[in-house]
Design a protein around this motif. Structure first.
Motif, PDB file in Angstrom:
ATOM      1  N   SER A   1       1.017  -1.166  -0.034  1.00 47.91           N
ATOM      2  CA  SER A   1      -0.005  -0.048   0.061  1.00 47.91           C
ATOM      3  C   SER A   1       0.925   1.163  -0.084  1.00 47.91           C
ATOM      4  CB  SER A   1      -1.018   0.002   1.271  1.00 47.91           C
ATOM      5  OG  SER A   1      -0.199   0.002   2.320  1.00 47.91           O
ATOM      6  N   ILE A   2       0.439   2.240  -0.639  1.00 43.07           N
ATOM      7  CA  ILE A   2       1.031   3.552  -0.598  1.00 43.07           C
ATOM      8  C   ILE A   2       0.242   4.514   0.109  1.00 43.07           C
ATOM      9  CG2 ILE A   2       2.044   5.368  -2.293  1.00 43.07           C
ATOM     10  CD1 ILE A   2       2.271   3.099  -4.635  1.00 43.07           C
ATOM     11  N   ARG A   3       1.334   5.223   1.060  1.00 42.00           N
ATOM     12  CA  ARG A   3       0.557   6.385   1.898  1.00 42.00           C
ATOM     13  C   ARG A   3       1.741   7.314   2.199  1.00 42.00           C
ATOM     14  NH1 ARG A   3       3.312   5.504   6.217  1.00 42.00           N
ATOM     15  NH2 ARG A   3       4.125   3.505   6.926  1.00 42.00           N
ATOM     16  N   PRO A   4       1.259   8.628   2.709  1.00 37.69           N
ATOM     17  CA  PRO A   4       2.157   9.495   3.050  1.00 37.69           C
ATOM     18  C   PRO A   4       3.201   9.106   4.142  1.00 37.69           C
ATOM     19  CG  PRO A   4      -0.216  10.581   3.039  1.00 37.69           C
ATOM     20  CD  PRO A   4      -0.078   9.021   2.837  1.00 37.69           C
ATOM     21  N   ALA A   5       4.261   9.426   3.879  1.00 32.96           N
ATOM     22  CA  ALA A   5       5.175   9.008   5.065  1.00 32.96           C
ATOM     23  C   ALA A   5       5.146   9.986   6.401  1.00 32.96           C
ATOM     24  CB  ALA A   5       6.772   9.753   4.409  1.00 32.96           C
ATOM     25  N   VAL A   6       5.602   9.337   7.300  1.00 33.24           N
ATOM     26  CA  VAL A   6       5.373   9.756   8.726  1.00 33.24           C
ATOM     27  C   VAL A   6       6.911   9.609   9.257  1.00 33.24           C
ATOM     28  CG1 VAL A   6       3.204   9.347   8.727  1.00 33.24           C
ATOM     29  CG2 VAL A   6       4.682   7.481   9.834  1.00 33.24           C
ATOM     30  N   ALA A   7       7.006  10.367  10.464  1.00 38.21           N
ATOM     31  CA  ALA A   7       8.321   9.965  11.104  1.00 38.21           C
ATOM     32  C   ALA A   7       8.753   8.834  11.324  1.00 38.21           C
ATOM     33  CB  ALA A   7       8.519  11.197  12.314  1.00 38.21           C
ATOM     34  N   GLY A   8       7.670   7.769  11.703  1.00 37.82           N
ATOM     35  CA  GLY A   8       8.354   6.434  11.925  1.00 37.82           C
ATOM     36  C   GLY A   8       8.837   5.623  10.828  1.00 37.82           C
ATOM     37  N   ASP A   9       8.721   6.198   9.673  1.00 38.51           N
ATOM     38  CA  ASP A   9       9.046   5.488   8.430  1.00 38.51           C
ATOM     39  C   ASP A   9      10.535   5.858   8.112  1.00 38.51           C
ATOM     40  OD1 ASP A   9       6.465   4.351   7.906  1.00 38.51           O
ATOM     41  OD2 ASP A   9       6.077   6.240   6.743  1.00 38.51           O
ATOM     42  N   LEU A  10      10.871   7.059   8.728  1.00 39.60           N
ATOM     43  CA  LEU A  10      12.136   7.600   8.474  1.00 39.60           C
ATOM     44  C   LEU A  10      13.602   6.470   8.435  1.00 39.60           C
ATOM     45  CD1 LEU A  10      11.943  11.314   9.098  1.00 39.60           C
ATOM     46  CD2 LEU A  10      11.393   9.931   7.062  1.00 39.60           C
ATOM     47  N   PRO A  11      13.569   5.677   9.524  1.00 36.83           N
ATOM     48  CA  PRO A  11      14.800   4.771   9.481  1.00 36.83           C
ATOM     49  C   PRO A  11      14.680   3.981   8.418  1.00 36.83           C
ATOM     50  CG  PRO A  11      13.870   5.258  11.786  1.00 36.83           C
ATOM     51  CD  PRO A  11      12.900   5.758  10.803  1.00 36.83           C
ATOM     52  N   ALA A  12      13.575   3.305   7.967  1.00 34.38           N
ATOM     53  CA  ALA A  12      13.740   2.463   6.970  1.00 34.38           C
ATOM     54  C   ALA A  12      13.924   3.192   5.444  1.00 34.38           C
ATOM     55  CB  ALA A  12      12.160   1.753   6.753  1.00 34.38           C
ATOM     56  N   VAL A  13      13.421   4.637   5.463  1.00 37.62           N
ATOM     57  CA  VAL A  13      13.781   5.346   4.176  1.00 37.62           C
ATOM     58  C   VAL A  13      15.381   5.523   4.217  1.00 37.62           C
ATOM     59  CG1 VAL A  13      13.502   7.718   3.184  1.00 37.62           C
ATOM     60  CG2 VAL A  13      11.450   6.490   4.004  1.00 37.62           C
ATOM     61  N   ARG A  14      15.703   5.872   5.250  1.00 38.42           N
ATOM     62  CA  ARG A  14      17.387   6.090   5.559  1.00 38.42           C
ATOM     63  C   ARG A  14      18.067   4.666   5.036  1.00 38.42           C
ATOM     64  NH1 ARG A  14      18.981   5.879  11.181  1.00 38.42           N
ATOM     65  NH2 ARG A  14      18.632   3.892  10.841  1.00 38.42           N
ATOM     66  N   ASP A  15      17.648   3.763   5.341  1.00 32.94           N
ATOM     67  CA  ASP A  15      18.159   2.586   4.904  1.00 32.94           C
ATOM     68  C   ASP A  15      18.210   2.065   3.531  1.00 32.94           C
ATOM     69  OD1 ASP A  15      19.118   2.224   7.703  1.00 32.94           O
ATOM     70  OD2 ASP A  15      17.592   0.648   8.207  1.00 32.94           O
ATOM     71  N   ILE A  16      17.184   2.348   3.029  1.00 28.01           N
ATOM     72  CA  ILE A  16      16.707   2.034   1.639  1.00 28.01           C
ATOM     73  C   ILE A  16      17.752   2.969   0.649  1.00 28.01           C
ATOM     74  CG2 ILE A  16      15.304   2.385  -0.326  1.00 28.01           C
ATOM     75  CD1 ILE A  16      13.021   1.448   1.487  1.00 28.01           C
ATOM     76  N   TYR A  17      17.740   4.237   1.165  1.00 29.87           N
ATOM     77  CA  TYR A  17      18.668   5.092   0.441  1.00 29.87           C
ATOM     78  C   TYR A  17      20.163   4.761   0.391  1.00 29.87           C
ATOM     79  CZ  TYR A  17      20.349   9.583  -1.645  1.00 29.87           C
ATOM     80  OH  TYR A  17      20.847  10.609  -2.479  1.00 29.87           O
ATOM     81  N   LYS A  18      20.511   4.545   1.782  1.00 30.92           N
ATOM     82  CA  LYS A  18      21.997   4.224   2.009  1.00 30.92           C
ATOM     83  C   LYS A  18      22.343   3.006   1.177  1.00 30.92           C
ATOM     84  CE  LYS A  18      24.817   2.475   5.893  1.00 30.92           C
ATOM     85  NZ  LYS A  18      24.754   2.294   7.408  1.00 30.92           N
TER      86      LYS A  18
END
Length: 195
Positions: free
Chosen positions: A29-46
């Protein structure tokens, strides 16, 4: 026994064979990002920063930098989306950011889409890109720019073409990463037109 008889007997009848392992459908599912998503976002981009030339960043962004990115997206009312698997894991993200800082560019954004490596090749990149374009269009943005590294980018370029982007230019040897000179392909889509 003849060889052809032996071959027929070596293959078990269908009803005796173990069921073929079938990977469950990959749902998200696709939804707006929230602060709790940021560690996973960081790891994907890393992963892409450290292992590829699809981004010209050479150092991963910190969690603080990602928090700032989320805050700025909210302030500018630009979409920052995440894709979440059926198990609740963030498996990709998409963001629209200002193309340039000068005020006259306010109706143009740059798009970015990144997937967790295990999520690649399953249609999620296209789904995130379409969701990003739709969400950006709702915010009255007129143009979207994609800046794509020119090496190994054929699948990304093909996807952008299918979604209505046109190549508007190339710049050679504008970046150096892992000791290699790299260029970029610029693609643009008008969000005023419906696909």
């Amino acid at each position: 026994m003849l060889p052809e008889e032996y071959e027929r007997r070596r293959v078990l009848p269908q009803h005796l064979r173990a069921p073929a392992h079938r990977e469950p459908d990959f749902a998200w599912s696709i939804r707006p990002a929230v602060a709790g998503d940021l560690p996973a976002v960081r790891d994907i981009y890393k992963h892409y920063v450290l292992n590829s030339t699809v981004t010209f960043d050479e150092r991963p962004k910190t969690l603080g930098q990602w928090r700032r990115t989320l805050r700025e997206a909210g302030e500018l009312q630009l979409p920052f989306l995440v894709a979440e698997s059926a198990t609740g894991t963030v498996v990709g993200y998409a963001i629209a950011q200002p193309w340039k800082q000068r005020a006259a560019y306010r109706h143009t954004v740059e798009s970015s889409v990144y997937l967790a490596p295990a999520a690649a090749g399953r249609g999620l990149g296209k789904a995130l890109m379409v969701a990003l374009m739709d969400a950006t269009r709702e915010r009255k943005v007129r143009e979207m720019i994609a800046v794509i590294a020119d090496q190994g980018a054929d699948p990304s370029i093909a996807l952008h073409r299918r979604l209505g982007f046109e190549e508007i230019g190339r710049m050679g040897r504008v970046g150096v990463k892992f000791g290699r000179e790299l260029g970029i392909v610029l693609m643009q889509a008008s969000l005023r037109k419906r696909r």
